[in-house]
Structures are given as structure tokens and as C-alpha cells.
Design an enzyme around this catalytic site. Structure first.
Site, short mmCIF file in Angstrom:
data_model
loop_
_atom_site.label_atom_id
_atom_site.label_comp_id
_atom_site.label_asym_id
_atom_site.label_seq_id
_atom_site.Cartn_x
_atom_site.Cartn_y
_atom_site.Cartn_z
N GLU A 58 3.01 32.02 -14.42
CA GLU A 58 2.47 32.18 -15.76
C GLU A 58 1.52 33.38 -15.76
O GLU A 58 1.91 34.47 -16.10
CB GLU A 58 1.76 30.89 -16.20
CG GLU A 58 1.37 30.93 -17.66
CD GLU A 58 1.39 29.56 -18.33
OE1 GLU A 58 1.59 28.55 -17.65
OE2 GLU A 58 1.21 29.53 -19.56
N GLU A 75 -7.80 23.30 -14.76
CA GLU A 75 -7.16 23.33 -16.07
C GLU A 75 -7.37 22.01 -16.83
O GLU A 75 -7.54 22.00 -18.03
CB GLU A 75 -5.66 23.58 -15.88
CG GLU A 75 -4.85 23.57 -17.16
CD GLU A 75 -3.40 23.97 -16.94
OE1 GLU A 75 -2.90 23.79 -15.80
OE2 GLU A 75 -2.77 24.47 -17.87
C1 BGC Z 1 -1.68 27.89 -20.47
C2 BGC Z 1 -2.91 27.71 -21.28
C3 BGC Z 1 -2.60 28.10 -22.68
C4 BGC Z 1 -1.62 27.10 -23.13
C5 BGC Z 1 -1.29 27.15 -24.56
C6 BGC Z 1 -0.64 26.98 -20.98
O1 BGC Z 1 0.54 27.08 -20.30
O2 BGC Z 1 -1.91 27.72 -19.13
O3 BGC Z 1 -4.06 27.85 -20.73
O4 BGC Z 1 -3.65 28.30 -23.53
O5 BGC Z 1 -0.44 27.13 -22.35
O6 BGC Z 1 -0.60 26.08 -24.85
#
Ligand code: BGC
Length: 906
Positions: free
Chosen positions: A484, A756
Site C-alpha cells: 500500500e 493502525e
Molecule cells: C489505509 C488507510 C486509509 C484507508 C481509507 C487504508 O487501506 O491504510 O489508512 O485512510 O484505507 O479507507
């Protein structure tokens, strides 16, 4: 009236006290950087300097600046009456491209003393227009291996017939580049040219390469890897986001000692091949086969006859922009704290810190020996190496040895988020000394510290700072380890104010915001991620897209940088315009929204007190917030008509909110913490209903036994709202909560960065779902802002942003016995620290020269306070203004270090 008199008296005090001691000038910055290269000539560079003095109440009354290019005077400002010492715009003759300028400044203080001229500072301008680029884009003249796409080597030898006075290399690539001249690395930046929306803005870097060149034969070698430009990004095998080529563009501008100049450029005469880097991908890692090194390829005397020629290409030069932010560099290094054999028999090294970068490995072995290094953030409950949460990212470095001398190996065009590495195939015993982890991140200046008497909070602060280091890698990323690592806008806005405390992020965000504007759609919608690699329709989510209003405003507050507001104004307005077009009767109830992302869920059936917040309620709050920030920006920029128009719109948005989401008695249709927090933070409720709404928020927190349930959007404001409505004690309860969901739960679990999710790892050491479980995601670190601004009480006023007008207002509580914060501002060090000694409290504050501060002393009466041992009433250096709510005695102070003692605190 009384207040006015006091303030008038205060102004006289400041000017008559003026410095009697020597004021010196230091820390000269051009565009917020020390002696930068590659300044955009059309953008009017701005100068900043600091006044240093041991005296109190030092104020600047006037300044004078001289700018020269060689012997030519470009600007002599003369004496200008002004107290501005930060971001003073250049106003001399038109700047020439690719030219070095020197400047110095002197100032007069308010008692008429003039400082000596400062030391010289410098800046060098960039290439001004595409026509200044004589170089041609080049690509390999051979057919690339389409599967693995080994890194491309480009080389060129050339002769310098005369002695070089100065030489600047301007460099960029489609992909990532590393350059060498005569076998020596050009600069100390990594992952260049950095990440931007390449089809609209491609950065190039300028390097002073004078010391690398010699009179006579020279050689340049540049390696180009895949990088963000054409490597794998996002999901489903997506690659080549901006193109499939690995092109190079370089212009070396040489001035000889006789004053003549010459350009050496990329053109059809360059040679190309591949070398040891057989594979490089940001997510997957790098494979280096040292047997394939072309020894001496970046030096003179190398025979490149076997190499291919290059093709020239007419890729755009219109998109080229000189780098504005600090490049990625190597920073802290770590040695393994443990070498483990895991229960499943693997060799794992623990570096003790979750960091972003890579490991440098010293090794010697047989030709063909292959060392494989895998990366992980955590071990699982059994102690085994855990990589499931990296999803498809292979995050592997592979080194194949050539059997020759011992050497240190490291990757070039990738990075990893890790605390642990798993090592396979290392020849011989694993000696921890042979492994060094190095952190790579944007070279932002460290600016802030927060410490207090509670060690868990100090660890939380450590984790917040490491979350920032790891995710400020040229763009603000959500996470640094899985497949990501994207510039998620919601995360960035949530963390942005905290970010300004820990490191200097003015240029970092100014650069990224230009990409925000560049990738914003014509209808005003802002993509979820910047640079946008998720497609044209992935945008417009509330709380994410608002990055385009929240970030510029936060930068304005933290740095007093009005240019960010000017530059971003159209983008801010376009986003508000988008929400307007999506709304009906001023109510925005359409479109997809992430909502209060990753809020805490388990008690959703808890007597109607679910933590799920209506997404359109959230959207209405952020619609109002963005509109408010647009009004603020319009006022600062003198756009009075816009300020009035959007001021009216704001009232309508709030009225629509009240009608739709609030019962007449003041209950919100979503009874969640986030709903109350956003409604209160953004002043969505009529004054009369705010206090009871705050009570409902508190009741909700109590129902959850002093736990928060907020997600990405509610969390940054939660403790601020509690504090504002008189519930600082509840805010402390949340902050000091050690069971999840809470900030300290991960700390208790041994986290070294911010997670997270509130419950990324459960108390029994099992993990949250691997699909979304990063252990280095800065968003929840947004509490850092509260720790600086509220606990330590170090803040700036909007009427003197960037700490020109400082607010010091500590909030002792939570059984802490001390707390202190420091911040390096453009004016100098600001600090605020308090200590409780029995019934006494001391407050130490430092206020830099050329600023003023309002200091809130936690006391009910002036008579209980001394400053540096003198009763406050007798202390002439400061001025008591008011006593607020029986809680604080408020004083005005100029620069200096102050030591207050408040006795018999209530
Ligand atoms: C990310 C986030 C992001 C989110 C939005 C995720 O995959 O890691 O931090 O803001 O998607 O839905």
C-alpha cells in the site's frame, strides 16, 4: 477599556525595555532551508532569520537585506521598518536561473541598536524554463527483460579541458535514480527524484558536484530503478502508473575558473547496460547479484564498447519542477538487540524499533551464495516471524555474492517497514555486528520534544515520532510495509497538526499539497490518495478530501506561511464548491465515504450506544469545517467578498445540520463520541445546546468505562473538545487508559510505533485481521498535538501564526507531576514546562526574540506568584493582564527565559 489601557501599556513596556545587550543574528533560511540549491526563480524566495540575545523583551524594529551574485548587487533593501523576520520576500532585480546568490541581513531592535551584519547565507536558483533544459531524455537502446526489469545503467565519459570553478548537476528520471561521478556518489539523497504526480509535476534535484570533477577525463554513471513511476503500486498487479520507460535526464552545468561555461547533457552519445540490480520493487524488495557488477563502470577508463547505445525520447520537460522539500536521507542506525532462533527454527534479528529503511549487511562468502533477508514488524504469539499483514508485499532483499572480498550490501530502490529480519543463507555465523538497520525518511529538521513524569506517555510520544519518521518518506503515507504505502489524504490531515510539532514539515507538506491540487479533479473532488494511483473515481470522501483545506490552514498556523494559503486557495475553494454541488438544501447526503474509519466496534449492541457514526452527519460536519477554513483563508488573503459569501454558506450548512441531525432537546441522531466531538469541535450546535452535548459525550465515555471508541476522524479532536468544555480530567482518563481501545494499550503491548488499529494485537497476542493490520500507521498519533498544546500548553495564536504570538497555557492533571515541551520555531526555541512540588507549581517558559507571549499561570491570584524570585507585582519585565475564571493569572511577556513559582496552588 481597562484591557485596552493594559495593552497600550504593554506596548510601551516592550519598546522601552528593548535590548541593551548585544543582539546577534543566526539561523538564516531561504525558503525555510539552509543554503538551498535549486530555488524556483519565479516564486520570489523568502528569507528568515533569528535574533538571539540574552536580554528579555527583544523586538525587531527594522531590517536591511543585501543580496549579491558574485560582484553584482541584486538587492539592497535599505532600512525597512518592520518587525517581520520570517519569510520576508525577495524584492530585488529579476533573479537569473542557475545562479548562486549570497545574502545577509542586519536588524535594529526597538531601542535603536543595530546588529552587525549576519554571516553570509546563500541560495542557488534552479533552471527556470523548459528551454533551459538542453539535455534530452534518454532510454535504453536494448530490449529490456520485461519480467524482472533489472535496473538500467547509463554512463558517459567526457573531458574537462580547464579547471572547474563550480559545477551543478540537475538530475531526474522516470523511476528512481542514483548517480556517481568518477566512482563517487552524487549527494546523499535516496529514492530520488521523490514521488509526485509525475504526469503533472516531476521533480529534479540540483547537486553541487564541483568536488567530484577533475581537470581532464571524467565519467558519470547513473542507475535507474523502477520506483513509483513504473513499479508495482496499489493492487491487482498494477504497475507503470505513469509510464513503462526508465528514462534519464541530466544536465551538468560547469563554470570554469576563467568564467566560461559548458553544459554536459544526456543525449544520444550515452551508453547503457544492466548491472547487479536484477530486480527492484518498492513493495517486493531488491535482488542484487554482485557477480554482475561492472567494475569501474562509473569511472574513467572503463570500456563500454559492448554496451548499447541509448534512444532519445521527447518526454515532457514542461512538467519539470525543482525540488522544494527536503530529500529522503539516511538517519538513525540500529544494531540488533537480539538474535533469535524462532520456534519454527528460523534465524531472526530484532532491532528493537519498528522503523522504515533497510539493513546494511556485511558479508563474505563463495561465489553464488545467496543471502535472503525478509522483513516483519512483529512476531506472532508463538514467537514466529509474522508477515501475513504485509499482504502481497514480499519485502525481501536478496544478495548473491561474488566470492571476493568482504563487503557491505544494501538495496537502492526499495524500502521496508520492519523491526525484525529473517536471515537465510548467510555464509558463516550470524554476528550481530554485521547487520545495521538504517532509518530512511525525508530530511525534516527535528523540532519538538515532549516529556513528562509518566513513562508510558513518553513512550507514546516516542512511538508518535517514529510513526512520523517512517511515514514521511517524501509523501505522507498511511503505512510503510504492506502493498500500500500510499499518500492517503485522511490520514495526513488527521496527523498534520501533530506533525508540525515533531519535525519541520512546512516544505514537506507544501510540496505534497501541490500534488493534491494537481490531482484534484475538475469538479473539485480530491482523490483518496495523492499522488493518485487509484483511478479517477476514487475521490470525494469526507474527512479525506478535506486535506486540501485542513492542511494549508494547519501549515499557516504552525509556520505563519501565507504562501501556502495563496497557492492552495483555488484548491480549497474548488473542494467546497464540489460539496456545494453535491448538496441539496445545503445538506450533503450523497457519495461514498470512509466515515470514522477504524472506530472501535465491540460494544455496538450496547444499549443503543453503538460507535457507528452516520457518515452523512460526518460529511456535514466536515463540509462546515472546510467552509470555515476557506472563510479564514479568504480573510487572511484579503478576499473579503469570498469571506462574506462563504460565511453565509457556512451558516446555512450549520442550520441544515441542526435541522437534520439534532433533536430539539439537543441529542444527535448518532449518539457516538465522534458525532458529539465533531459537532462540538466545528461549532455545529447552537451555543445554548453545547454544554449539554459535551455532557452527553462525557456520559458516553463513562458508559465505555473511560474508553474512547473514535476512529480516524473523531480521534484528533476528542481530547481538545473535552478540554474546551471543562473536562480535562476526562481527557486525561482517556489518555492514561491502559486497556484497549486506548493510546496506551499498544504501548503496554510493547509497541514502538503507532498502530493502525486500537487492537492490532490482542492481549492474548493474537492479531487483528491481517488484511488491515499495520503496526506503523500514524493517524492515531494525532493525540500528540494535545500533549504539546494542552498538557504542556505550548501553542500559537491565530493572530500571530507561526509562534509570532505565543500562547503558553499548561494543564496539569492526570496525576502527572511534570510535563515539558520544546519547539524550534522560525523565531527560535519556545518551551513550556511545569512541575508540581507539593502545593507549589513551577512553570518554566522560553520565548524567542521578536515574539510575544500570553502566559497562563495556573493560580487564582497574582499574589501567589513569583518570577525569578521576584513577586509578580514587582516584576517589571512582564505585564499582568487578566485573571481568567479564577483558574489562571494571565500575563504578557516578551522574549526571554522565565521561571515562575506559584505557591499554595488550589
Ligand atoms: C489505509 C488507510 C486509509 C484507508 C481509507 C487504508 O487501506 O491504510 O489508512 O485512510 O484505507 O479507507
Amino acid at each position: 477599556m481597562k484591557k485596552q489601557l493594559l495593552i497600550a501599556g504593554w506596548c510601551i513596556l516592550l519598546s522601552t525595555l528593548g535590548a541593551t545587550g548585544q543582539v546577534t543574528l543566526q539561523h538564516l533560511l531561504t525558503e525555510n532551508l539552509v543554503n538551498p540549491l535549486g530555488i524556483n526563480v519565479t516564486a520570489t524566495p523568502r528569507f528568515s532569520w533569528q535574533l538571539a540575545s540574552s536580554q528579555r523583551n527583544v523586538q525587531q524594529a527594522a531590517w536591511e537585506i543585501k543580496v549579491t551574485a558574485g560582484k553584482t548587487v541584486a538587492w539592497n533593501s535599505g532600512k525597512i521598518t518592520s518587525n517581520q523576520s520570517v519569510q520576508v520576500p525577495y524584492a530585488g532585480s529579476a533573479l537569473q536561473p542557475a545562479t548562486k546568490y549570497s545574502w545577509q541581513v542586519r536588524v535594529w531592535d526597538t531601542s535603536g541598536h543595530v546588529t552587525p551584519w549576519s554571516a553570509l547565507a546563500s541560495f542557488q536558483t534552479a533552471l527556470a524554463t523548459p528551454a533551459d533544459w538542453k539535455a534530452q531524455w534518454i532510454t535504453p537502446g536494448f530490449t529490456e527483460d520485461a519480467a524482472d526489469r533489472p535496473a538500467i545503467l547509463y554512463r558517459k565519459s567526457f573531458t574537462l579541458p580547464k579547471k572547474v570553478r563550480t559545477a551543478t548537476a540537475y538530475l531526474t528520471a522516470h523511476g528512481m535514480y542514483e548517480a556517481q561521478i568518477n566512482g563517487k556518489r552524487v549527494g546523499d539523497a535516496y529514492l530520488t527524484p521523490g514521488w509526485t504526480s509525475y504526469n503533472k509535476r516531476l521533480q529534479y534535484q540540483a547537486y553541487d558536484v564541483t568536488p567530484l570533477l577533475v581537470n581532464g577525463p571524467n565519467a558519470i554513471g547513473v542507475t535507474v530503478g523502477n520506483g513509483w513511476y513504473r513499479g508495482y503500486l496499489a493492487w491487482s498487479g498494477n504497475k507503470n502508473s505513469w509510464g513503462s520507460d526508465a528514462a534519464l535526464l541530466m544536465q551538468l552545468v560547469i563554470t570554469y575558473t576563467d568564467g566560461s561555461t559548458k553544459n554536459f547533457i544526456t543525449d544520444s552519445t550515452w551508453r547503457t547496460s544492466t548491472g547487479p540490480i536484477r530486480y527492484d520493487e518498492i513493495y517486493h524488495g531488491e535482488t542484487v547479484d554482485t557477480r554482475l557488477e561492472k567494475k569501474g563502470w562509473d569511472s574513467t577508463g572503463f570500456n563500454d564498447a559492448e554496451w548499447s547505445g541509448v534512444q532519445t525520447a521527447d518526454f515532457s520537460k514542461e512538467v519539470l519542477v525543482s525540488t522544494y522539500n527536503e530529500p529522503v536521507k539516511k538517519h538513525e542506525t540500529f544494531k540488533p538487540i537480539k538474535v533469535l532462533t524462532t520456534p519454527d527454527g528460523k534465524t531472526v534479528l530484532d532491532f528493537g524499533q519498528n522503523l522504515v529503511g533497510w539493513v546494511m549487511v556485511k558479508a563474505k562468502g563463495n561465489s553464488g551464495d545467496s543471502i535472503v533477508i525478509k522483513h516483519a514488524e512483529v512476531l506472532d504469539k508463538y514467537g514466529n516471524f509474522y508477515t501475513e499483514n504485509l499482504r502481497a508485499a514480499k519485502a525481501t532483499a536478496t544478495y548473491i555474492l561474488d566470492g571476493k572480498e568482504e563487503r557491505t550490501l544494501e538495496p537502492h530502490f526499495t524500502f521496508f517497514g520492519f523491526r525484525y529480519i529473517l536471515v537465510e543463507g548467510y555464509p558463516g555465523e550470524i554476528n550481530p555486528d554485521n547487520f545495521t538497520a538504517v532509518a530512511l525518511y525525508s530530511d525534516m529538521q527535528p523540532t519538538g520534544s515532549f516529556t513528562c513524569s509518566q513513562p508510558l506517555l513518553n513512550q507514546l510520544q516516542h512511538n508518535i515520532q517514529w510513526g512520523q519518521r517512517g511515514n514521511f518518506l517524501d509523501v505522507p503515507t498511511d503505512c510503510p510495509q504492506r502493498d500500500e504505502r500510499l499518500g492517503w489524504t485522511g490520514d495526513a490531515q488527521a496527523f498534520s497538526r501533530t506533525a508540525t510539532f515533531n519535525f519541520g514539515v512546512n516544505n514537506f507538506f507544501a510540496k505534497w499539497l501541490k500534488d493534491v491540487a494537481a490531482d484534484q479533479k475538475a469538479d473539485g473532488s480530491v482523490p483518496y490518495v495523492i499522488p493518485n494511483v487509484l483511478g479517477p473515481n476514487a475521490g470525494g470522501s469526507t474527512g479525506w478530501a478535506d486535506v486540501c483545506t485542513i492542511l494549508p490552514w494547519n501549515m499557516y498556523l504552525a509556520y505563519g506561511d501565507k504562501r501556502i494559503l495563496e497557492d492552495q486557495y483555488n484548491s480549497m475553494k474548488a473542494w467546497v464548491g464540489y460539496m456545494q454541488t453535491q448538496s441539496k438544501n445545503d445538506l450533503w447526503q450523497t457519495g461514498f465515504h470512509f466515515g470514522d474509519w477504524l472506530f472501535y466496534r465491540p460494544f455496538d449492541d450496547n444499549d443503543g450506544k453503538a460507535a457507528v457514526t452516520d457518515k452523512y452527519l460526518i460529511a456535514q460536519c466536515f463540509y462546515a469545517h472546510s467552509t470555515q477554513l476557506l472563510v479564514n483563508a479568504a480573510k487572511q488573503l484579503g478576499k473579503t467578498e469570498d469571506a462574506a459569501t462563504y460565511g453565509e454558506l457556512l451558516q446555512k450548512i450549520k442550520a441544515a445540520f441542526v435541522k437534520e441531525y439534532l433533536t430539539p432537546n439537543g441529542r444527535l441522531v448518532s449518539g457516538t463520541q465522534t458525532a458529539y466531538v465533531l459537532a462540538l469541535q466545528f461549532d455545529m450546535l447552537p451555543e445554548a445546546l453545547r454544554a449539554q452535548a459535551a455532557d452527553r459525550l462525557v456520559q458516553n465515555i463513562k458508559d465505555y468505562r473511560n474508553h474512547l471508541t473514535t476512529g480516524f476522524l473523531g480521534t484528533p479532536y476528542l481530547c481538545h473538545v473535552l478540554n474546551r468544555f471543562g473536562y480535562t480530567d476526562i481527557a486525561y482518563n482517556l489518555l492514561l487508559q491502559e486497556t484497549y481501545p486506548s493510546w496506551l494499550y499498544p504501548v503496554k503491548m510493547g509497541a514502538t510505533t503507532i498502530w493502525e488499529r486500537w487492537d492490532g494485537q490482542k492481549p492474548d497476542s493474537t492479531f487483528q485481521t491481517p488484511g488491515m493490520n499495520s503496526f506503523n500507521h500514524y493517524a492515531y498519533g494525532a493525540i500528540g498535538d494535545w500533549m504539546y498544546r494542552v498538557i504542556a500548553g505550548l501553542d500559537t495564536y491565530e493572530d500571530g501564526p507561526g509562534y509570532k504570538h505565543i500562547k503558553i497555557q499548561p494543564h496539569p492533571g492526570g496525576n502527572l507531576t511534570n510535563a515539558a515541551a520544546t519547539l524550534q520555531t522560525y523565531y527560535g526555541t519556545v518551551s513550556s514546562g511545569w512541575t508540581i512540588n507539593g502545593t507549589d507549581i513551577t512553570l518554566d517558559a522560553e520565548i524567542p526574540a521578536n515574539t510575544t507571549a500570553d502566559i497562563y499561570l495556573p493560580a487564582s491570584s497574582e499574589s501567589t506568584i513569583t518570577e525569578s524570585g521576584i513577586a509578580l507585582s514587582a516584576q517589571k519585565d512582564v505585564q499582568v493582564t487578566t485573571t481568567s475564571d479564577d483558574q489562571y493569572v494571565v500575563i504578557k511577556a516578551g522574549s526571554g527565559k522565565y521561571h515562575f513559582v506559584i505557591s499554595a496552588r488550589k
